[in-house]
Design a protein around this motif. Sequence first.
Motif, PDB file in Angstrom:
ATOM      1  N   ASN A   1       0.604  -0.894   0.165  1.00  0.00           N
ATOM      2  CA  ASN A   1      -0.326   0.020  -0.324  1.00  0.00           C
ATOM      3  C   ASN A   1       0.876   1.329   0.074  1.00  0.00           C
ATOM      4  O   ASN A   1       0.574   2.345  -0.590  1.00  0.00           O
ATOM      5  CB  ASN A   1      -0.851  -0.439   1.138  1.00  0.00           C
ATOM      6  CG  ASN A   1      -2.207  -1.141   1.062  1.00  0.00           C
ATOM      7  OD1 ASN A   1      -2.626  -1.300   0.170  1.00  0.00           O
ATOM      8  ND2 ASN A   1      -2.655  -1.971   1.923  1.00  0.00           N
ATOM      9  N   LEU A   2       2.398   1.382   1.208  1.00  0.00           N
ATOM     10  CA  LEU A   2       3.251   1.912   0.709  1.00  0.00           C
ATOM     11  C   LEU A   2       3.530   2.545  -0.533  1.00  0.00           C
ATOM     12  O   LEU A   2       3.614   3.769  -0.802  1.00  0.00           O
ATOM     13  CB  LEU A   2       3.649   1.934   1.839  1.00  0.00           C
ATOM     14  CG  LEU A   2       4.694   3.342   2.279  1.00  0.00           C
ATOM     15  CD1 LEU A   2       4.223   4.821   2.129  1.00  0.00           C
ATOM     16  CD2 LEU A   2       5.585   3.122   3.144  1.00  0.00           C
ATOM     17  N   ARG A   3       4.027   1.376  -1.507  1.00  0.00           N
ATOM     18  CA  ARG A   3       4.370   1.439  -2.648  1.00  0.00           C
ATOM     19  C   ARG A   3       3.601   1.852  -3.668  1.00  0.00           C
ATOM     20  O   ARG A   3       3.554   3.431  -3.687  1.00  0.00           O
ATOM     21  CB  ARG A   3       4.815   0.634  -3.086  1.00  0.00           C
ATOM     22  CG  ARG A   3       6.219  -0.755  -1.983  1.00  0.00           C
ATOM     23  CD  ARG A   3       6.322  -1.499  -2.509  1.00  0.00           C
ATOM     24  NE  ARG A   3       6.798  -1.682  -4.355  1.00  0.00           N
ATOM     25  CZ  ARG A   3       7.443  -3.247  -4.524  1.00  0.00           C
ATOM     26  NH1 ARG A   3       8.408  -2.987  -4.025  1.00  0.00           N
ATOM     27  NH2 ARG A   3       8.144  -2.674  -6.067  1.00  0.00           N
ATOM     28  N   ILE A   4       2.169   1.842  -3.308  1.00  0.00           N
ATOM     29  CA  ILE A   4       1.170   2.574  -4.473  1.00  0.00           C
ATOM     30  C   ILE A   4       1.198   4.240  -4.219  1.00  0.00           C
ATOM     31  O   ILE A   4       1.190   4.488  -5.173  1.00  0.00           O
ATOM     32  CB  ILE A   4      -0.210   1.318  -4.316  1.00  0.00           C
ATOM     33  CG1 ILE A   4      -0.459  -0.317  -4.838  1.00  0.00           C
ATOM     34  CG2 ILE A   4      -1.373   2.484  -5.022  1.00  0.00           C
ATOM     35  CD1 ILE A   4      -0.943  -0.409  -4.280  1.00  0.00           C
ATOM     36  N   VAL A   5       1.460   4.061  -3.240  1.00  0.00           N
ATOM     37  CA  VAL A   5       0.380   5.855  -2.236  1.00  0.00           C
ATOM     38  C   VAL A   5       2.061   6.308  -2.687  1.00  0.00           C
ATOM     39  O   VAL A   5       1.748   7.285  -3.917  1.00  0.00           O
ATOM     40  CB  VAL A   5       0.569   5.762  -1.285  1.00  0.00           C
ATOM     41  CG1 VAL A   5       0.408   7.151  -0.652  1.00  0.00           C
ATOM     42  CG2 VAL A   5      -0.910   5.261  -0.904  1.00  0.00           C
ATOM     43  N   VAL A   6       3.061   5.815  -2.630  1.00  0.00           N
ATOM     44  CA  VAL A   6       4.824   6.750  -3.617  1.00  0.00           C
ATOM     45  C   VAL A   6       4.647   6.747  -4.741  1.00  0.00           C
ATOM     46  O   VAL A   6       4.327   8.318  -5.417  1.00  0.00           O
ATOM     47  CB  VAL A   6       5.480   6.406  -2.236  1.00  0.00           C
ATOM     48  CG1 VAL A   6       7.092   6.709  -2.776  1.00  0.00           C
ATOM     49  CG2 VAL A   6       5.748   6.266  -1.446  1.00  0.00           C
ATOM     50  N   VAL A   7       4.506   6.030  -5.491  1.00  0.00           N
ATOM     51  CA  VAL A   7       4.273   5.938  -6.622  1.00  0.00           C
ATOM     52  C   VAL A   7       2.815   6.608  -7.708  1.00  0.00           C
ATOM     53  O   VAL A   7       3.610   7.105  -8.114  1.00  0.00           O
ATOM     54  CB  VAL A   7       3.996   4.656  -7.297  1.00  0.00           C
ATOM     55  CG1 VAL A   7       4.240   4.562  -8.699  1.00  0.00           C
ATOM     56  CG2 VAL A   7       5.476   3.370  -7.554  1.00  0.00           C
ATOM     57  N   PHE A   8       2.234   6.779  -7.346  1.00  0.00           N
ATOM     58  CA  PHE A   8       1.335   7.604  -7.458  1.00  0.00           C
ATOM     59  C   PHE A   8       1.621   9.140  -7.004  1.00  0.00           C
ATOM     60  O   PHE A   8       1.684   9.861  -7.266  1.00  0.00           O
ATOM     61  CB  PHE A   8      -0.391   7.189  -7.444  1.00  0.00           C
ATOM     62  CG  PHE A   8      -0.633   6.143  -8.060  1.00  0.00           C
ATOM     63  CD1 PHE A   8      -1.300   6.028  -9.756  1.00  0.00           C
ATOM     64  CD2 PHE A   8      -0.389   5.033  -7.785  1.00  0.00           C
ATOM     65  CE1 PHE A   8      -2.028   5.657 -10.438  1.00  0.00           C
ATOM     66  CE2 PHE A   8      -0.944   3.289  -8.746  1.00  0.00           C
ATOM     67  CZ  PHE A   8      -1.437   3.922  -9.929  1.00  0.00           C
ATOM     68  N   LEU A   9       2.239   9.434  -5.760  1.00  0.00           N
ATOM     69  CA  LEU A   9       2.349  10.789  -5.321  1.00  0.00           C
ATOM     70  C   LEU A   9       3.904  11.487  -6.460  1.00  0.00           C
ATOM     71  O   LEU A   9       3.047  12.373  -6.561  1.00  0.00           O
ATOM     72  CB  LEU A   9       2.786  11.035  -4.373  1.00  0.00           C
ATOM     73  CG  LEU A   9       1.648  10.830  -3.147  1.00  0.00           C
ATOM     74  CD1 LEU A   9       3.035  10.635  -1.597  1.00  0.00           C
ATOM     75  CD2 LEU A   9       0.967  12.552  -3.013  1.00  0.00           C
ATOM     76  N   VAL A  10       4.244  10.511  -6.814  1.00  0.00           N
ATOM     77  CA  VAL A  10       5.326  11.134  -7.577  1.00  0.00           C
ATOM     78  C   VAL A  10       4.808  10.765  -9.095  1.00  0.00           C
ATOM     79  O   VAL A  10       5.140  12.350  -9.369  1.00  0.00           O
ATOM     80  CB  VAL A  10       6.655   9.687  -7.651  1.00  0.00           C
ATOM     81  CG1 VAL A  10       7.259  10.353  -8.651  1.00  0.00           C
ATOM     82  CG2 VAL A  10       7.268   9.588  -6.535  1.00  0.00           C
ATOM     83  N   SER A  11       4.179  10.155  -9.585  1.00  0.00           N
ATOM     84  CA  SER A  11       3.392  10.398 -10.622  1.00  0.00           C
ATOM     85  C   SER A  11       2.408  11.331 -11.008  1.00  0.00           C
ATOM     86  O   SER A  11       2.416  12.809 -11.894  1.00  0.00           O
ATOM     87  CB  SER A  11       2.744   9.128 -11.126  1.00  0.00           C
ATOM     88  OG  SER A  11       1.950   9.221 -12.433  1.00  0.00           O
ATOM     89  N   GLY A  12       1.467  11.920  -9.321  1.00  0.00           N
ATOM     90  CA  GLY A  12       0.548  13.272  -9.338  1.00  0.00           C
ATOM     91  C   GLY A  12       1.633  14.563  -9.648  1.00  0.00           C
ATOM     92  O   GLY A  12       1.490  15.012 -10.305  1.00  0.00           O
ATOM     93  N   LEU A  13       2.994  14.290  -8.828  1.00  0.00           N
ATOM     94  CA  LEU A  13       4.412  15.958  -8.764  1.00  0.00           C
ATOM     95  C   LEU A  13       4.482  15.703 -10.198  1.00  0.00           C
ATOM     96  O   LEU A  13       4.343  17.152 -10.544  1.00  0.00           O
ATOM     97  CB  LEU A  13       4.644  15.802  -7.697  1.00  0.00           C
ATOM     98  CG  LEU A  13       4.574  15.337  -6.412  1.00  0.00           C
ATOM     99  CD1 LEU A  13       5.561  14.732  -5.214  1.00  0.00           C
ATOM    100  CD2 LEU A  13       4.583  16.671  -5.683  1.00  0.00           C
ATOM    101  N   PHE A  14       4.863  14.587 -10.834  1.00  0.00           N
ATOM    102  CA  PHE A  14       5.214  14.574 -12.008  1.00  0.00           C
ATOM    103  C   PHE A  14       4.592  15.098 -12.666  1.00  0.00           C
ATOM    104  O   PHE A  14       4.508  16.289 -13.845  1.00  0.00           O
ATOM    105  CB  PHE A  14       5.487  13.554 -12.623  1.00  0.00           C
ATOM    106  CG  PHE A  14       6.439  13.109 -14.321  1.00  0.00           C
ATOM    107  CD1 PHE A  14       7.765  14.203 -14.856  1.00  0.00           C
ATOM    108  CD2 PHE A  14       5.925  12.601 -15.302  1.00  0.00           C
ATOM    109  CE1 PHE A  14       7.560  13.741 -15.906  1.00  0.00           C
ATOM    110  CE2 PHE A  14       5.706  12.848 -16.421  1.00  0.00           C
ATOM    111  CZ  PHE A  14       6.918  13.301 -16.395  1.00  0.00           C
TER     112      PHE A  14
END
Length: 124
Positions: free
Chosen positions: A76-89
């Motif tokens: 779950n943490l991996r999913i949130v981090v990856v989508f946060l990075v994608s959102g920032l990008f």
Amino acid sequence: PLTNFEVIILAPTIYFFTETLGALGQILFLKTPTFSIHRKPLLATSLSHFWGRDWNLWVQDWLRDIGSVIPRSQRNLRIVVVFLVSGLFHEVMCNLPYWLYFKKSYFGTMMAYFLIQAVALWLD
């Protein structure tokens, strides 16, 4: 704000733009196209299949590298981090130039979209 018609036209435009950009990048830097940037996203059978196998293979590789610093047991943490990075990008890539040119702020919309995707993946 975008009209319904603009939203309907925007989705295929994004797909073809990324395909063209991917092919152009491969031609310029690799001299020959090696593979498509997408893998039949319209045939995805689930959201995890879409994001994990079919959409934007180049960015997937980059995001997997980012996610790999988090243990697999913390999915779950991996999913949130990856989508946060994608959102920032996407905020920087889309909303910042829009704000700089038109002086209209849509900051937060990309981040919200990708966080909704993270929640949807948990449910998937």
